[in-house]
Write an enzyme that holds these catalytic residues in place. Sequence first.
Site, PDB file in Angstrom:
ATOM      1  N   ASP A  49      -2.631   0.365 -15.263  1.00 12.69           N
ATOM      2  CA  ASP A  49      -2.263   0.247 -14.504  1.00 12.69           C
ATOM      3  C   ASP A  49      -1.606  -1.380 -14.179  1.00 12.69           C
ATOM      4  O   ASP A  49      -2.488  -2.458 -14.075  1.00 12.69           O
ATOM      5  CB  ASP A  49      -2.115   0.563 -13.039  1.00 12.69           C
ATOM      6  CG  ASP A  49      -2.491   2.091 -13.374  1.00 12.69           C
ATOM      7  OD1 ASP A  49      -1.832   2.660 -14.242  1.00 12.69           O
ATOM      8  OD2 ASP A  49      -2.983   2.847 -11.697  1.00 12.69           O
ATOM      9  N   ASP A  50      -0.194  -1.310 -13.369  1.00 15.74           N
ATOM     10  CA  ASP A  50       0.294  -2.586 -12.254  1.00 15.74           C
ATOM     11  C   ASP A  50       0.829  -3.589 -13.340  1.00 15.74           C
ATOM     12  O   ASP A  50       1.040  -4.541 -13.328  1.00 15.74           O
ATOM     13  CB  ASP A  50      -1.222  -3.848 -12.066  1.00 15.74           C
ATOM     14  CG  ASP A  50      -1.209  -2.450 -10.769  1.00 15.74           C
ATOM     15  OD1 ASP A  50      -0.636  -0.935 -10.914  1.00 15.74           O
ATOM     16  OD2 ASP A  50      -2.577  -3.129  -9.853  1.00 15.74           O
ATOM     17  N   HIS A 100       5.306   2.737 -12.224  1.00 16.63           N
ATOM     18  CA  HIS A 100       4.508   2.698 -11.945  1.00 16.63           C
ATOM     19  C   HIS A 100       4.948   2.463 -10.136  1.00 16.63           C
ATOM     20  O   HIS A 100       4.686   1.624  -9.391  1.00 16.63           O
ATOM     21  CB  HIS A 100       3.030   2.156 -11.973  1.00 16.63           C
ATOM     22  CG  HIS A 100       2.655   1.676 -11.098  1.00 16.63           C
ATOM     23  ND1 HIS A 100       1.296   3.342 -11.009  1.00 16.63           N
ATOM     24  CD2 HIS A 100       1.494   1.022 -10.669  1.00 16.63           C
ATOM     25  CE1 HIS A 100       0.260   2.225 -10.197  1.00 16.63           C
ATOM     26  NE2 HIS A 100       0.115   1.363 -10.092  1.00 16.63           N
ATOM     27  N   HIS A 104       5.565  -1.921  -6.659  1.00 17.47           N
ATOM     28  CA  HIS A 104       3.647  -1.085  -6.349  1.00 17.47           C
ATOM     29  C   HIS A 104       3.970  -0.892  -5.240  1.00 17.47           C
ATOM     30  O   HIS A 104       2.923  -1.216  -4.389  1.00 17.47           O
ATOM     31  CB  HIS A 104       2.869  -2.280  -6.440  1.00 17.47           C
ATOM     32  CG  HIS A 104       2.060  -1.723  -6.974  1.00 17.47           C
ATOM     33  ND1 HIS A 104       0.431  -1.840  -5.833  1.00 17.47           N
ATOM     34  CD2 HIS A 104       1.731  -0.988  -8.087  1.00 17.47           C
ATOM     35  CE1 HIS A 104      -0.480  -1.372  -6.609  1.00 17.47           C
ATOM     36  NE2 HIS A 104      -0.054  -0.547  -7.707  1.00 17.47           N
ATOM     37  N   TYR A 135      -1.595   2.844  -5.931  1.00 14.65           N
ATOM     38  CA  TYR A 135      -2.886   3.271  -5.361  1.00 14.65           C
ATOM     39  C   TYR A 135      -3.172   4.496  -5.039  1.00 14.65           C
ATOM     40  O   TYR A 135      -4.151   5.258  -4.489  1.00 14.65           O
ATOM     41  CB  TYR A 135      -2.656   3.049  -3.645  1.00 14.65           C
ATOM     42  CG  TYR A 135      -1.558   1.650  -3.499  1.00 14.65           C
ATOM     43  CD1 TYR A 135      -2.737   0.408  -3.831  1.00 14.65           C
ATOM     44  CD2 TYR A 135      -0.876   1.788  -3.547  1.00 14.65           C
ATOM     45  CE1 TYR A 135      -2.673  -0.671  -3.651  1.00 14.65           C
ATOM     46  CE2 TYR A 135       0.075  -0.211  -3.124  1.00 14.65           C
ATOM     47  CZ  TYR A 135      -0.733  -0.940  -3.400  1.00 14.65           C
ATOM     48  OH  TYR A 135      -0.497  -2.571  -2.515  1.00 14.65           O
ATOM     49  N   HIS A 191      -6.945  -1.896 -15.043  1.00 13.80           N
ATOM     50  CA  HIS A 191      -5.889  -2.682 -14.756  1.00 13.80           C
ATOM     51  C   HIS A 191      -5.781  -3.713 -15.992  1.00 13.80           C
ATOM     52  O   HIS A 191      -6.914  -4.433 -15.826  1.00 13.80           O
ATOM     53  CB  HIS A 191      -6.345  -3.122 -12.954  1.00 13.80           C
ATOM     54  CG  HIS A 191      -6.235  -1.746 -12.661  1.00 13.80           C
ATOM     55  ND1 HIS A 191      -7.321  -0.935 -12.141  1.00 13.80           N
ATOM     56  CD2 HIS A 191      -4.899  -1.391 -11.379  1.00 13.80           C
ATOM     57  CE1 HIS A 191      -7.214  -0.159 -11.011  1.00 13.80           C
ATOM     58  NE2 HIS A 191      -5.765  -0.129 -10.553  1.00 13.80           N
TER      59      HIS A 191
END
Length: 221
Positions: A49-50, A100, A104, A135, A191
């Site tokens: 993620d991210d 995503h 965010h 999250y 991540h």
Amino acid sequence: MNNCHWNILSCIFTTLMYLVKTPFWLRWLYPQLVWRRSIASKTIYITFDDGPIPEVTPFVLDTLAMYNAKATFFCIGDNVRKYPEIFERIKAEGHSVGNHTFNHLKGWATEDDLYLQNFRLCDDLINTHLFRPPYGRIKRSQIRKLKSEFPELDIIMWDVLSGDFDVNLSPEKCLRNVLSTTSDGSIVVFHDSLKAFERLRFVLPLALKYWKEQGFAISQL
Ligand SMILES: [Zn+2]
């Protein structure tokens, strides 16, 4: 879900900060979300993620290639805008990409219209049927609206949260957490972020090596 339930959930999350293994009751409360894949096949689904970011994502791609592993990258739209060449590399190397949101956003703290707008901004760049709420926090109304506008959408949560973002967690403990909780069909969260890198660069090669030795396939969603 009414406010009382939200408060209880919020309270549990705040108290525990995070759980490595997703508990059964959370999966039971949100059956419309994807928590893990079939346990029938000896496959692990790893996700990042991210990203994408130049400091971490190329390391992840090189490491995956070394172990002939495929993964899914839940990208922040704004990072795709900034680093389109890394995003293209992810796809060119046979990995899956997921939305995503563009910035965010935390679903619980965001109005539905704004949340969907931010989802669409990211969708314009990524164009995928996979979505992971940042999250893991998303309102029931947001799930309903997303599913109605994008009927093919799979909202992907997880079975194992590596905790690689936890700066108080040692790389060794992070590795033990991941290996002890992952099993057939698990969806594991890592991540490709600066915060996680200290743990990720230690854990990822060793976890991939271990899973390969155990006969697992490492696949994208
Ligand atoms: Zn995230």
